[in-house]
Design an enzyme around this catalytic site. Structure first.
Site, PDB file in Angstrom:
ATOM      1  N   HIS A 229      41.569  18.214  42.340  1.00 14.61           N
ATOM      2  CA  HIS A 229      41.404  18.756  43.693  1.00 14.61           C
ATOM      3  C   HIS A 229      40.427  17.930  44.534  1.00 14.61           C
ATOM      4  CE1 HIS A 229      43.634  21.927  41.951  1.00 14.61           C
ATOM      5  NE2 HIS A 229      43.094  22.962  42.546  1.00 14.61           N
TER       6      HIS A 229
ATOM      7  N   HIS B 234      39.030  30.724  39.333  1.00 17.08           N
ATOM      8  CA  HIS B 234      38.680  32.062  39.835  1.00 17.08           C
ATOM      9  C   HIS B 234      37.713  32.768  38.894  1.00 17.08           C
ATOM     10  CE1 HIS B 234      43.103  31.793  41.353  1.00 17.08           C
ATOM     11  NE2 HIS B 234      42.298  31.057  42.089  1.00 17.08           N
TER      12      HIS B 234
ATOM     13  N   HIS C  95      52.932  26.555  48.490  1.00 16.51           N
ATOM     14  CA  HIS C  95      51.497  26.361  48.215  1.00 16.51           C
ATOM     15  C   HIS C  95      50.936  25.327  49.168  1.00 16.51           C
ATOM     16  CE1 HIS C  95      47.763  25.206  46.185  1.00 16.51           C
ATOM     17  NE2 HIS C  95      47.809  26.395  45.628  1.00 16.51           N
TER      18      HIS C  95
ATOM     19  N   HIS D 283      44.508  38.048  38.258  1.00 14.25           N
ATOM     20  CA  HIS D 283      44.499  39.167  39.205  1.00 14.25           C
ATOM     21  C   HIS D 283      44.747  38.754  40.652  1.00 14.25           C
ATOM     22  CE1 HIS D 283      40.530  37.346  38.875  1.00 14.25           C
ATOM     23  NE2 HIS D 283      40.315  37.741  40.111  1.00 14.25           N
ATOM     24  N   THR D 284      44.678  37.466  40.959  1.00 14.02           N
ATOM     25  CA  THR D 284      44.871  37.019  42.343  1.00 14.02           C
ATOM     26  C   THR D 284      46.336  36.745  42.660  1.00 14.02           C
ATOM     27  OG1 THR D 284      44.593  34.656  41.877  1.00 14.02           O
ATOM     28  CG2 THR D 284      42.585  35.932  42.301  1.00 14.02           C
ATOM     29  N   ARG D 285      47.217  36.903  41.704  1.00 11.92           N
ATOM     30  CA  ARG D 285      48.622  36.570  41.890  1.00 11.92           C
ATOM     31  C   ARG D 285      49.506  37.799  41.693  1.00 11.92           C
ATOM     32  NH1 ARG D 285      46.078  32.935  43.526  1.00 11.92           N
ATOM     33  NH2 ARG D 285      46.230  30.726  43.040  1.00 11.92           N
TER      34      ARG D 285
ATOM     35  N   LYS E  30      51.786  24.527  37.292  1.00 12.72           N
ATOM     36  CA  LYS E  30      50.445  24.981  37.665  1.00 12.72           C
ATOM     37  C   LYS E  30      49.835  25.946  36.651  1.00 12.72           C
ATOM     38  CE  LYS E  30      48.863  25.467  41.991  1.00 12.72           C
ATOM     39  NZ  LYS E  30      48.257  26.775  41.798  1.00 12.72           N
TER      40      LYS E  30
ATOM     41  N   GLN F 183      40.897  32.687  49.263  1.00 15.50           N
ATOM     42  CA  GLN F 183      42.354  32.729  49.154  1.00 15.50           C
ATOM     43  C   GLN F 183      43.030  32.713  50.517  1.00 15.50           C
ATOM     44  OE1 GLN F 183      44.286  32.501  46.495  1.00 15.50           O
ATOM     45  NE2 GLN F 183      42.621  32.437  45.011  1.00 15.50           N
TER      46      GLN F 183
ATOM     47  N   LYS G 218      44.856  29.783  52.548  1.00 15.79           N
ATOM     48  CA  LYS G 218      46.264  29.433  52.351  1.00 15.79           C
ATOM     49  C   LYS G 218      47.112  29.888  53.533  1.00 15.79           C
ATOM     50  CE  LYS G 218      45.974  29.747  47.304  1.00 15.79           C
ATOM     51  NZ  LYS G 218      46.474  30.431  46.093  1.00 15.79           N
TER      52      LYS G 218
END
Length: 423
Positions: A199, A107, A173, A72-74, A183, A294, A297
């Site tokens: 990370h 997420h 990114h 849902h974040t993309r 990814k 988010q 970024k």
């Protein structure tokens, strides 16, 4: 002059005297208008894959097929991509058992309402959809060791698939160079253990872990290894404009297709900036600005354009709040940014704490510039992140000038901070 800046599902209008404006940094994506429709672009990419057989050919004889889809974040236009992928797979194998695996990465889990918004009612009702949970050990399996030394643990459904494919989109990114391609596996459907190792503080601090950088980027090296080890056989990736419309599509091998896609994108989104006292930017609006996590970024674009000691004005609606408890708690519990950064860099790879990469990058930004954060999140939450809360971009600009004690402060505007690579 008036400049519209994305904010949630709307835009805020910045009114600015041109005399103080150093520049408006825009991707040339908005000037690119393909002759084909969105569906035609995706269909053409699927029909002409890079470095791979066609998807229908790959599906022949494969019983368990998994399609990794973004969460849902993309803003991936899955309503356009997914039906074509399903049709192409079934053209090669009508009896295939297909599972759509939602790549939530680190997420929160995607809701049914968000799945419907992403795919439409028909796919949600008729297809098998599983939401990946990176913390559910019972659904995960170890398949190797990353170049970084971390364990490569991914979703069992993907590991046990006869054919693993994915959909996604390519954008700049802030530490992986570009999104998309590899990814989908890491961090998309990986265990928290693998994501944390990849990370780590050492990698995030690496000079090659920056927007638009692939060569020598240690995070990318891990990610591509993970995709190859998981046998990600085919990807469909798109490039979108600010209206979230497909303007370019690639398909095929996860690396070859990604190279073609990012090469196209790079030509359109690289911009040069004259450093300014104040830089105003956003996270491109919904769905990328749903939380503070988010929004880091987009801030990195401003970081590359602001003078040391200057002010970044960030617009991100953040209706979901901070976006990560560990991210929030790091700033709540440690107010010394230099000590915070030193702690991250000195933390061994396999002891990385959740969300420390986002905290590490935000701390780096805050040490360079003051951040005024325009959002719907509670003011006290914004203050815990050592940012100054605001609700309106013009009021924020007045605050920035007052802070700098300079009414003639120079300004750069980057309407969409995640759409550009600022050099």
């Amino acid at each position: 002059m008036e400049i519209k800046i994305p904010y949630g599902k709307e835009k805020q209008a910045l009114v600015l005297d041109e005399a103080c404006l150093n520049g408006v940094l825009l991707s040339q994506i908005e000037d690119y208008h393909p002759e084909q429709t969105e569906s035609e672009l995706v269909a053409a990419a699927i029909a002409n894959p890079e470095g791979s057989d066609k998807l229908c050919q790959l599906a022949v004889g494969k019983q368990k097929i998994v399609i990794i889809a973004s969460d849902h974040t993309r803003p991936v236009p899955s309503k356009i991509i997914m039906p074509q992928m399903l049709k192409e797979i079934r053209r090669g194998n009508p009896d295939a058992e297909i599972t759509i695996l939602i790549a939530t990465g680190f997420h929160r889990l995607t809701t049914r309402e968000e799945l419907v918004a992403k795919f439409g009612e028909t796919i949600v009702d008729q297809e098998r959809i599983v939401v990946h949970d990176s913390g559910d050990d019972s659904s995960l399996v170890e398949i190797g060791t990353l170049p970084s030394g971390g364990a490569l643990i991914i979703n069992k459904l993907a590991a046990e698939a006869d054919l693993l494919v994915s959909e996604g989109f390519i954008e700049p990114h802030f530490f992986a160079g570009f999104s998309g391609g590899r990814k989908s596996v890491l961090p998309g459907i990986a265990s928290r253990v693998s994501v944390l190792a990849n990370h780590c503080g050492e990698f995030i601090a690496h000079p090659k872990a920056r927007t638009g950088v692939i060569e020598g980027n240690p995070l990318h090296i891990d990610m591509l290894y993970a995709a190859r080890t998981a046998k990600l056989a085919f990807v469909v990736n798109v490039v979108i404009n600010s209206e979230k419309e497909v303007i370019y599509a690639v398909a095929g091998d996860c690396d070859a297709a990604h190279i073609k896609g990012r090469t196209f994108l790079e030509k359109l989104c690289k911009v040069k900036a004259t450093p300014s006292d104040i830089v105003i930017t956003s996270n491109g609006g919904y769905p990328l600005d749903q939380n503070i996590y988010q929004a880091v970024k987009g801030m990195t674009a401003a970081e590359a354009a602001v003078k040391p000691g200057g002010v970044i004005i960030m617009l991100a609606k953040s209706n979901d709040g901070h976006g990560g408890a560990a991210f929030f708690n790091t700033f709540r519990d440690e107010k010394n940014l230099e000590r915070m950064l030193a702690g991250f860099v000195n933390t061994p790879r396999n002891e990385t704490i959740p969300d420390q990469w986002e905290a590490q990058i935000l701390a780096r930004i805050l040490l360079k510039a003051k951040v005024i954060y325009i959002s719907a999140a509670p003011d006290e939450m914004i203050k815990e992140f050592q940012m100054t809360p605001a609700k309106d971009v013009n009021a924020a600009l007045a605050m920035a000038r007052a802070y700098l004690n300079n009414e003639a402060a120079t300004v750069t505007v980057i309407p969409d901070g995640v759409a550009v690579i600022v050099e």
